[in-house]
Design an enzyme around this catalytic site. Structure first.
Site, PDB file in Angstrom:
ATOM      1  N   SER A   1       9.331 -24.727 -11.801  1.00 38.81           N
ATOM      2  CA  SER A   1       9.589 -24.681 -13.243  1.00 38.81           C
ATOM      3  C   SER A   1      10.720 -25.629 -13.639  1.00 38.81           C
ATOM      4  CB  SER A   1       9.910 -23.247 -13.690  1.00 38.81           C
ATOM      5  OG  SER A   1      11.129 -22.803 -13.140  1.00 38.81           O
ATOM      6  N   HIS A   2      11.504 -26.097 -12.666  1.00 31.49           N
ATOM      7  CA  HIS A   2      12.601 -27.031 -12.979  1.00 31.49           C
ATOM      8  C   HIS A   2      12.531 -28.280 -12.107  1.00 31.49           C
ATOM      9  CE1 HIS A   2      13.806 -23.499 -15.173  1.00 31.49           C
ATOM     10  NE2 HIS A   2      14.544 -24.291 -15.913  1.00 31.49           N
TER      11      HIS A   2
ATOM     12  N   PHE B   1      18.044 -28.866 -19.691  1.00 26.75           N
ATOM     13  CA  PHE B   1      16.671 -28.452 -19.332  1.00 26.75           C
ATOM     14  C   PHE B   1      16.603 -28.043 -17.871  1.00 26.75           C
ATOM     15  CE2 PHE B   1      16.913 -32.924 -18.216  1.00 26.75           C
ATOM     16  CZ  PHE B   1      16.479 -32.876 -16.903  1.00 26.75           C
TER      17      PHE B   1
ATOM     18  N   LEU C   1      20.754 -24.468 -12.624  1.00 23.60           N
ATOM     19  CA  LEU C   1      22.197 -24.594 -12.425  1.00 23.60           C
ATOM     20  C   LEU C   1      22.610 -24.663 -10.958  1.00 23.60           C
ATOM     21  CD1 LEU C   1      23.626 -22.110 -15.115  1.00 23.60           C
ATOM     22  CD2 LEU C   1      23.187 -24.559 -15.294  1.00 23.60           C
TER      23      LEU C   1
ATOM     24  N   THR D   1      17.626 -17.881 -22.465  1.00 22.11           N
ATOM     25  CA  THR D   1      17.276 -17.388 -21.132  1.00 22.11           C
ATOM     26  C   THR D   1      18.506 -17.404 -20.220  1.00 22.11           C
ATOM     27  OG1 THR D   1      16.339 -19.603 -20.830  1.00 22.11           O
ATOM     28  CG2 THR D   1      14.803 -17.805 -21.134  1.00 22.11           C
TER      29      THR D   1
ATOM     30  N   GLU E   1       8.820 -20.768 -16.291  1.00 14.99           N
ATOM     31  CA  GLU E   1       7.823 -20.061 -15.474  1.00 14.99           C
ATOM     32  C   GLU E   1       6.680 -19.563 -16.366  1.00 14.99           C
ATOM     33  OE1 GLU E   1       6.394 -19.619 -12.133  1.00 14.99           O
ATOM     34  OE2 GLU E   1       8.534 -20.073 -12.026  1.00 14.99           O
TER      35      GLU E   1
ATOM     36  N   HIS F   1      19.387  -2.982 -20.365  1.00 13.73           N
ATOM     37  CA  HIS F   1      20.654  -3.189 -21.085  1.00 13.73           C
ATOM     38  C   HIS F   1      21.654  -3.999 -20.255  1.00 13.73           C
ATOM     39  CE1 HIS F   1      21.373   0.362 -18.593  1.00 13.73           C
ATOM     40  NE2 HIS F   1      22.663   0.076 -18.661  1.00 13.73           N
ATOM     41  N   LYS F   2      21.489  -3.999 -18.914  1.00 15.68           N
ATOM     42  CA  LYS F   2      22.453  -4.728 -18.066  1.00 15.68           C
ATOM     43  C   LYS F   2      22.250  -6.239 -18.220  1.00 15.68           C
ATOM     44  CE  LYS F   2      22.545  -0.846 -14.899  1.00 15.68           C
ATOM     45  NZ  LYS F   2      22.460  -0.357 -13.523  1.00 15.68           N
TER      46      LYS F   2
ATOM     47  N   ARG G   1      16.510 -10.994   2.708  1.00 14.48           N
ATOM     48  CA  ARG G   1      16.873 -12.401   2.765  1.00 14.48           C
ATOM     49  C   ARG G   1      17.982 -12.722   1.776  1.00 14.48           C
ATOM     50  NH1 ARG G   1      15.323 -16.048  -1.366  1.00 14.48           N
ATOM     51  NH2 ARG G   1      13.361 -15.618  -2.454  1.00 14.48           N
TER      52      ARG G   1
ATOM     53  N   SER H   1      18.473 -18.147  -2.119  1.00  9.40           N
ATOM     54  CA  SER H   1      18.457 -19.566  -1.721  1.00  9.40           C
ATOM     55  C   SER H   1      17.854 -19.798  -0.342  1.00  9.40           C
ATOM     56  CB  SER H   1      19.839 -20.244  -1.796  1.00  9.40           C
ATOM     57  OG  SER H   1      20.175 -20.449  -3.151  1.00  9.40           O
TER      58      SER H   1
ATOM     59  N   ARG I   1      14.689 -21.406  -0.906  1.00 10.68           N
ATOM     60  CA  ARG I   1      14.920 -22.766  -1.418  1.00 10.68           C
ATOM     61  C   ARG I   1      15.313 -23.719  -0.278  1.00 10.68           C
ATOM     62  NH1 ARG I   1      18.928 -25.045  -3.757  1.00 10.68           N
ATOM     63  NH2 ARG I   1      20.367 -23.292  -3.631  1.00 10.68           N
TER      64      ARG I   1
HETATM   65  P1  NDP Z   1      14.051 -16.543  -9.891  1.00 14.45           P
HETATM   66  O1  NDP Z   1      13.802 -15.171 -10.329  1.00 14.45           O
HETATM   67  O2  NDP Z   1      12.912 -17.337  -9.377  1.00 14.45           O
HETATM   68  O3  NDP Z   1      15.166 -16.607  -8.706  1.00 14.45           O
HETATM   69  C1  NDP Z   1      16.460 -16.349  -8.975  1.00 14.45           C
HETATM   70  C2  NDP Z   1      17.373 -16.300  -7.770  1.00 14.45           C
HETATM   71  O4  NDP Z   1      17.065 -15.138  -7.002  1.00 14.45           O
HETATM   72  C3  NDP Z   1      17.310 -17.463  -6.821  1.00 14.45           C
HETATM   73  O5  NDP Z   1      18.615 -17.738  -6.356  1.00 14.45           O
HETATM   74  C4  NDP Z   1      16.384 -16.949  -5.746  1.00 14.45           C
HETATM   75  O6  NDP Z   1      16.552 -17.585  -4.487  1.00 14.45           O
HETATM   76  C5  NDP Z   1      16.809 -15.515  -5.651  1.00 14.45           C
HETATM   77  N1  NDP Z   1      15.761 -14.649  -5.144  1.00 14.45           N
HETATM   78  C6  NDP Z   1      14.481 -14.554  -5.573  1.00 14.45           C
HETATM   79  N2  NDP Z   1      13.820 -13.627  -4.849  1.00 14.45           N
HETATM   80  C7  NDP Z   1      14.686 -13.139  -3.936  1.00 14.45           C
HETATM   81  C8  NDP Z   1      14.598 -12.174  -2.894  1.00 14.45           C
HETATM   82  N3  NDP Z   1      13.464 -11.511  -2.665  1.00 14.45           N
HETATM   83  N4  NDP Z   1      15.690 -11.921  -2.164  1.00 14.45           N
HETATM   84  C9  NDP Z   1      16.854 -12.580  -2.394  1.00 14.45           C
HETATM   85  N5  NDP Z   1      16.992 -13.508  -3.355  1.00 14.45           N
HETATM   86  C10 NDP Z   1      15.929 -13.789  -4.127  1.00 14.45           C
HETATM   87  O7  NDP Z   1      14.792 -17.365 -11.066  1.00 14.45           O
HETATM   88  P2  NDP Z   1      14.614 -17.399 -12.643  1.00 14.45           P
HETATM   89  O8  NDP Z   1      13.189 -17.479 -13.037  1.00 14.45           O
HETATM   90  O9  NDP Z   1      15.410 -16.325 -13.239  1.00 14.45           O
HETATM   91  O10 NDP Z   1      15.331 -18.825 -12.912  1.00 14.45           O
HETATM   92  C11 NDP Z   1      14.791 -20.010 -12.339  1.00 14.45           C
HETATM   93  C12 NDP Z   1      15.655 -21.186 -12.667  1.00 14.45           C
HETATM   94  O11 NDP Z   1      15.632 -21.446 -14.053  1.00 14.45           O
HETATM   95  C13 NDP Z   1      17.140 -21.054 -12.310  1.00 14.45           C
HETATM   96  O12 NDP Z   1      17.435 -22.085 -11.400  1.00 14.45           O
HETATM   97  C14 NDP Z   1      17.877 -21.253 -13.617  1.00 14.45           C
HETATM   98  O13 NDP Z   1      19.068 -22.009 -13.554  1.00 14.45           O
HETATM   99  C15 NDP Z   1      16.857 -22.000 -14.440  1.00 14.45           C
HETATM  100  N6  NDP Z   1      17.101 -21.772 -15.855  1.00 14.45           N
HETATM  101  C16 NDP Z   1      17.763 -22.722 -16.567  1.00 14.45           C
HETATM  102  C17 NDP Z   1      18.042 -22.489 -17.901  1.00 14.45           C
HETATM  103  C18 NDP Z   1      18.825 -23.450 -18.722  1.00 14.45           C
HETATM  104  O14 NDP Z   1      19.091 -23.156 -19.868  1.00 14.45           O
HETATM  105  N7  NDP Z   1      19.221 -24.587 -18.223  1.00 14.45           N
HETATM  106  C19 NDP Z   1      17.608 -21.270 -18.572  1.00 14.45           C
HETATM  107  C20 NDP Z   1      16.962 -20.337 -17.693  1.00 14.45           C
HETATM  108  C21 NDP Z   1      16.709 -20.593 -16.383  1.00 14.45           C
HETATM  109  P3  NDP Z   1      15.403 -18.621  -3.993  1.00 14.45           P
HETATM  110  O15 NDP Z   1      15.522 -19.813  -4.908  1.00 14.45           O
HETATM  111  O16 NDP Z   1      15.735 -18.920  -2.560  1.00 14.45           O
HETATM  112  O17 NDP Z   1      14.086 -17.916  -4.141  1.00 14.45           O
HETATM  113  O1  PYC Z   2      13.280 -22.192 -18.137  1.00 10.60           O
HETATM  114  O2  PYC Z   2      14.293 -20.870 -19.568  1.00 10.60           O
HETATM  115  C1  PYC Z   2      14.120 -21.981 -19.036  1.00 10.60           C
HETATM  116  C2  PYC Z   2      14.968 -23.110 -19.441  1.00 10.60           C
HETATM  117  C3  PYC Z   2      15.644 -23.268 -20.597  1.00 10.60           C
HETATM  118  C4  PYC Z   2      16.296 -24.469 -20.518  1.00 10.60           C
HETATM  119  C5  PYC Z   2      16.015 -24.987 -19.320  1.00 10.60           C
HETATM  120  N1  PYC Z   2      15.203 -24.139 -18.660  1.00 10.60           N
END
Ligand code: NDP
Ligand code: PYC
Length: 347
Positions: free
Chosen positions: A52-53, A126, A129, A165, A194, A235-236, A310, A313, A316
């Protein structure tokens, strides 16, 4: 949670992904220093299996450029609002070059004062982090990063978008050869990217990801994109999303997600606003005892992994190792869309 990796695709070496990203960003009109910084973040996302990124963001960035919502050649300006604070005024550019310019100052200040913060202002965001907190953790620092986005997410108990988000990322340095402990997640159930990937793939999403424009639960990704996403953890997550709005918005003199989407005025461009990055030098509290205390942290990680759980990351880093050896697989439709975009920008 990625949908794209299961689709048939085209295998590319990372250098080919980098070349493709640079070509498209160049023909889209981005200045060369931004091209390099922005392309690297997309390559990193694709390399680490963050579909997604990853390279998908070329479509998003090109749309933002085409809509006139990013300054293509802005020169980010570094300043020092206080001894332990750095600021980069992005001038409406993408955030990547602004971070690259602010990072050395943040590291130097954290080492001098024990803790320091960097505000990126007036940047288009976009990206994920984790590249930023991972880079700081590789310098031996503990790091936190936050950014609002567009108001797409309803507060717990509501159905109308207020929050972005709003991701939160954390990085912790580990003794070599272990890579830093890093997590990075949206405070919504999932990143919006996503849901966009599910829409592109014609796949339903779980019912708890969001509601439609009438506030009713739905599994249709397009309906959620037109309605409201949900925060994770009720709420968290809602309170954490509010915290991100506050500390990476008003605290640093920048926009909330509601202000960002209002300024977008329906263009569908990426969010414009601020980012807050905090760096802590463990030696500030610990002095010469750093190594011993970091080893105690290793016991915590062992206790997680020893029972089969696990670390965030771990997936990843494994994807990274695979991509470095084998390249990456870009879904056919995405690859075709990127080539069509390139052709349309070139003609
Ligand atoms: P995910 O739910 O895919 O994953 C979030 C984190 O949880 C990762 O560090 C991931 O590690 C870890 N994780 C996932 N599953 C497990 C598990 N079973 N056990 C342990 N750790 C786990 O992420 P999101 O969909 O919430 O976000 C995805 C990306 O979108 C992020 O990188 C975020 O920065 C980006 N984003 C950017 C925005 C912006 O405004 N710029 C806005 C919103 C999101 P791993 O990667 O190893 O799976
Ligand atoms: O996937 O929510 C998201 C997002 C917003 C800005 C960058 N990524």
């Amino acid at each position: 949670m990625s949908v794209a990796t299961k689709e048939p695709g085209v295998r590319l070496a990372l250098d080919e992904v980098r070349a493709l990203a640079r070509r498209v960003l160049r023909v889209a009109g981005l200045a060369e220093d931004h091209v390099e910084a922005v392309a690297e973040t997309m390559v990193a996302g694709e390399r680490d299996g963050c579909a997604s990124h990853g390279i998908y963001r070329l479509l998003v960035a090109a749309n933002t450029i085409a809509k006139g919502k990013v300054v293509r050649d802005a020169v980010p300006i570094l300043s020092e609002p206080a001894k332990a604070l750095a600021r980069v005024e992005g001038g409406g550019s993408f955030a990547q070059l602004a971070f690259d310019i602010g990072k050395p100052a943040l590291i130097a200040k954290a080492r001098t004062y024990g803790i320091a913060a960097l505000a990126l202002n007036n940047v288009v965001h976009f990206a994920a982090l984790w590249p930023e907190v991972e880079a700081l953790a590789e310098e031996g620092l503990v790091a936190l990063a936050f950014t609002p986005s567009h108001a797409w997410v309803a507060p717990a108990g509501g159905t109308r978008p207020v929050f972005g988000t709003n991701p939160i990322a954390f990085g912790w340095p580990r003794p070599a050869p272990a890579p830093p402990f890093v997590f990075d997640f949206a405070t919504s159930m999932v990143a919006r990217g996503e849901i966009e990937l599910h829409r592109r793939a014609g796949k339903a999403v779980p019912e708890d990801w969001g509601v439609d424009a009438e506030g009713c639960p739905t599994t249709d990704p397009a309906a959620i994109l037109d309605g409201a996403m949900r925060t994770f953890g009720g709420h968290k997550g809602s309170a954490l999303a509010a915290m991100v709005e506050l500390i990476a918005g008003p605290l640093i003199g920048d926009w909330t997600s509601a202000e960002s989407i209002a300024a977008d005025a329906g263009a569908g461009a990426s969010p414009l606003g601020g980012e807050l990055i905090v760096a802590i030098d463990p030696a500030g509290f610990l002095g010469d005892a750093v190594a011993g205390h970091l080893l105690r942290a290793e016991a915590l990680f062992d206790a997680i992994e020893d029972q089969g759980a696990r670390l965030p990351s771990a997936r990843r880093y494994a994807a990274r190792a695979r991509s470095l050896a084998e390249g990456v697989c870009i879904p056919d439709k995405l690859y075709a869309d990127i080539l069509a975009l390139e052709a349309s920008l070139t003609s």
